[in-house]
Design a protein around this motif. Structure first.
Motif, short mmCIF file in Angstrom:
data_model
loop_
_atom_site.label_atom_id
_atom_site.label_comp_id
_atom_site.label_asym_id
_atom_site.label_seq_id
_atom_site.Cartn_x
_atom_site.Cartn_y
_atom_site.Cartn_z
N THR A 89 35.01 -96.52 -46.66
CA THR A 89 35.37 -96.26 -48.06
C THR A 89 34.56 -95.10 -48.63
O THR A 89 35.07 -94.30 -49.42
CB THR A 89 35.16 -97.52 -48.92
OG1 THR A 89 33.81 -98.01 -48.77
CG2 THR A 89 36.15 -98.61 -48.54
N ARG A 92 36.06 -91.43 -50.09
CA ARG A 92 35.72 -90.80 -51.37
C ARG A 92 35.16 -89.40 -51.15
O ARG A 92 35.47 -88.47 -51.92
CB ARG A 92 34.71 -91.68 -52.11
CG ARG A 92 35.30 -93.02 -52.51
CD ARG A 92 34.25 -93.97 -53.07
NE ARG A 92 33.89 -93.61 -54.42
CZ ARG A 92 33.25 -94.41 -55.26
NH1 ARG A 92 32.91 -95.63 -54.86
NH2 ARG A 92 32.94 -94.03 -56.47
N ASN A 120 41.45 -106.02 -53.70
CA ASN A 120 40.82 -105.46 -54.90
C ASN A 120 39.45 -104.89 -54.60
O ASN A 120 39.08 -103.81 -55.08
CB ASN A 120 40.66 -106.56 -55.96
CG ASN A 120 41.92 -106.79 -56.77
OD1 ASN A 120 42.81 -105.94 -56.82
ND2 ASN A 120 42.01 -107.93 -57.42
N LYS A 121 38.68 -105.62 -53.82
CA LYS A 121 37.32 -105.18 -53.50
C LYS A 121 37.32 -103.85 -52.75
O LYS A 121 36.54 -102.94 -53.05
CB LYS A 121 36.60 -106.25 -52.68
CG LYS A 121 35.13 -105.93 -52.42
CD LYS A 121 34.44 -107.10 -51.74
CE LYS A 121 32.95 -106.78 -51.52
NZ LYS A 121 32.21 -106.61 -52.78
N ARG A 133 38.19 -100.99 -55.12
CA ARG A 133 37.04 -100.61 -55.95
C ARG A 133 36.07 -99.75 -55.16
O ARG A 133 35.54 -98.76 -55.66
CB ARG A 133 36.31 -101.85 -56.47
CG ARG A 133 37.05 -102.63 -57.53
CD ARG A 133 36.11 -103.56 -58.30
NE ARG A 133 35.33 -104.42 -57.43
CZ ARG A 133 35.71 -105.63 -57.01
NH1 ARG A 133 36.90 -106.10 -57.35
NH2 ARG A 133 34.93 -106.36 -56.24
N GLY A 136 36.95 -96.23 -54.96
CA GLY A 136 36.98 -95.52 -56.23
C GLY A 136 38.30 -95.64 -56.96
O GLY A 136 38.58 -94.84 -57.88
N SER A 193 41.52 -98.35 -58.73
CA SER A 193 41.63 -99.50 -59.62
C SER A 193 42.13 -100.73 -58.87
O SER A 193 42.84 -100.62 -57.86
CB SER A 193 42.60 -99.18 -60.77
OG SER A 193 42.16 -98.05 -61.50
N GLU A 194 41.78 -101.88 -59.40
CA GLU A 194 42.30 -103.13 -58.83
C GLU A 194 43.79 -103.26 -59.12
O GLU A 194 44.28 -102.76 -60.13
CB GLU A 194 41.54 -104.32 -59.42
CG GLU A 194 40.05 -104.29 -59.12
CD GLU A 194 39.28 -105.34 -59.90
OE1 GLU A 194 39.83 -105.85 -60.90
OE2 GLU A 194 38.14 -105.63 -59.52
N THR A 225 39.71 -111.00 -59.33
CA THR A 225 38.51 -110.16 -59.30
C THR A 225 37.30 -110.91 -58.75
O THR A 225 36.28 -110.30 -58.43
CB THR A 225 38.18 -109.64 -60.70
OG1 THR A 225 38.00 -110.75 -61.59
CG2 THR A 225 39.31 -108.75 -61.22
#
Length: 347
Positions: A229, A233, A290-291, A294, A297, A299-300, A306
Motif C-alpha cells: 500500500t 501511494r 475498508n482497511k 485507507r 490513501g 476512502s472507505e 469501519t
C-alpha cells in the motif's frame, strides 16, 4: 494500449546515481546503499520482514494428524478447499513480486520484493507441508487441483489472474499500478476468510498446529500489505497523471467486485461449518477491504464496517489491526519445533 511499455531495470549502470530518480522508469546505478534511498523508512520495513523468518517444517503437526480424522466431513472438506485456495494465491504471488522487482528502478524496492517473494514461497511450501501431515498424497493432489477446476474458485480468481497476466504481457505503468492494487487485495483481503476458518478451529482446540502456521503466514501478509500500500501511494505521487478520479473509480470497482466474490466463496466453502456466522464473516471481509483502502490513501466504501466485527481473531495474529492490544493479545504465538523427540515418533 497507447501507453509505452516500460523496460526492465538495468542490473548495473554506474553512470546513474545510487539513489533512484523514480521507483519505476527512473535512473539508478543498481547499487543499494540503505543509508541513501528515496524512502528511508522502507529500511525499517525490510528489517521487519527479515525478522519474521520461520520454516514450515519446524511446526509440530502430530496432534493435527490425530485430530483431522475426528473433524466432521464438512470441516475436512473446508480445510482441504481453503488450503487449495491459499496455494492458488501464494504461488503466483511469488512470481509477481519478482516480476515487479524486475521493472523497479529503485534497488530498495528490488530488495524488499525479493524478501516478499521468498516468504510467499515459504507460505506455499507450508500448504504442502500441512497437507502431507494430515492426508494421503491423492488428497493432497486433489486439493491443489482446486485452483484449476473448482468453478467458484475459478470465478473468484479470474480478475486477479487476468491482471497479473496482463502485466506480464504489457508491462506499462498502468498495469504496474493495477497489479499493485490486486497485490494489496491479495495481501490484505483475499486470504482472510480462509485464515478465519483455521482460527475458528483453534478456538475449539482443533488443528492448533495448522492455525499456528496460519498465524505466521498472517503476520507476513500484514507486513506485505503494509509495504504494497505504501508502494502504491509512492508510485501515484511520482506519477500524478495516474492520480485521477477515473483511476480511483477503477480501484473502488475492483474492490467491490473482489469483496462480492470473496463473500460468495466464503458462503460456498463454509456454509456447513457449525459456529461460523456467515453474515459476520461478510462484514469482516468488508472491514478488511475498508482497511486496505485507507492504507492506500483512498476512502472507505462500506461505511457500516469501519470496525472489526470479529475481534476474537486478534488473539491469533500478532498486531492484527495494527493497534494496541492487551497483554494476552500481544504475546506472540510460539511454534513448537518438531524433532525426533517431540514429533515424528508420534506420527
Amino acid at each position: 494500449m497507447s501507453e509505452l511499455f516500460l523496460e526492465k531495470a538495468k542490473t548495473l549502470e554506474p553512470l546513474n546515481p545510487n539513489k533512484s530518480t523514480s521507483l519505476f522508469n527512473g535512473k539508478s546505478s543498481g547499487i543499494l546503499n540503505w543509508n541513501d534511498i528515496a524512502y528511508p523508512h522502507w529500511y525499517k520495513m525490510y528489517k521487519r520482514l527479515l525478522g519474521n523468518y520461520w520454516q514450515a517444517d519446524e511446526i509440530n503437526m502430530a496432534e493435527d494428524l490425530r485430530q483431522f480424522k475426528s473433524l466432521t466431513l464438512a470441516e475436512q472438506d473446508a480445510y482441504l478447499k481453503i488450503i487449495g485456495l491459499l496455494s492458488t494465491l501464494d504461488a503466483p504471488q511469488t512470481r509477481t513480486a519478482l516480476i515487479l522487482s524486475l521493472y523497479a528502478t529503485d534497488p530498495s524496492v528490488q530488495s524488499i520484493m525479493a524478501v516478499i517473494a521468498q516468504q510467499e514461497a515459504v507460505h506455499n511450501e507450508s500448504y504442502s507441508y500441512v497437507l502431507s501431515s494430515v492426508v494421503s498424497l491423492d488428497k493432497q493432489n486433489e486439493a491443489f487441483q482446486l485452483g484449476r477446476k473448482d468453478p467458484v474458485l475459478l470465478k473468484r480468481n479470474e480478475a486477479i489472474a487476468g491482471q497479473y497476466n496482463a502485466f506480464v504481457e504489457e508491462p506499462s505503468m498502468e498495469n504496474i499500478l493495477k497489479t499493485i492494487v490486486y497485490s494489496a487485495l491479495l495481501e490484505g483481503m483475499f486470504f482472510y476468510s480462509g485464515f478465519a476458518y483455521f482460527y475458528h478451529l483453534a478456538r475449539q482446540n482443533k488443528m492448533v498446529g495448522t492455525s499456528t502456521m496460519i498465524s505466521y503466514i498472517n503476520r507476513d501478509e500484514l507486513e506485505h500489505g503494509r509495504f504494497i500500500t505504501e508502494l502504491f501511494r509512492a508510485v501515484l505521487n511520482e506519477n500524478p497523471e495516474w492520480n485521477t478520479r477515473e483511476f480511483s473509480e477503477w480501484v473502488y470497482s475492483s474492490f467491490r467486485q473482489s469483496v462480492e466474490h470473496e463473500i460468495e466463496w466464503s458462503a460456498y466453502v463454509l456454509a456447513d461449518i457449525h459456529g461460523i456466522d456467515l453474515d459476520e464473516l461478510a462484514g469482516y471481509i468488508k472491514y478488511r477491504a475498508n482497511k486496505m483502502l485507507r492504507m492506500m490513501g483512498l476512502s472507505e466504501i462500506y461505511p457500516d464496517y469501519t470496525e472489526n466485527p470479529m475481534k476474537w481473531i486478534r488473539a491469533y495474529a500478532d498486531n492484527f489491526d495494527g493497534t494496541k492490544t492487551d497483554f494476552f493479545e500481544q504475546k506472540s504465538r510460539q511454534y513448537t519445533k518438531t524433532s525426533d523427540l517431540n514429533g515424528f515418533d508420534d506420527l
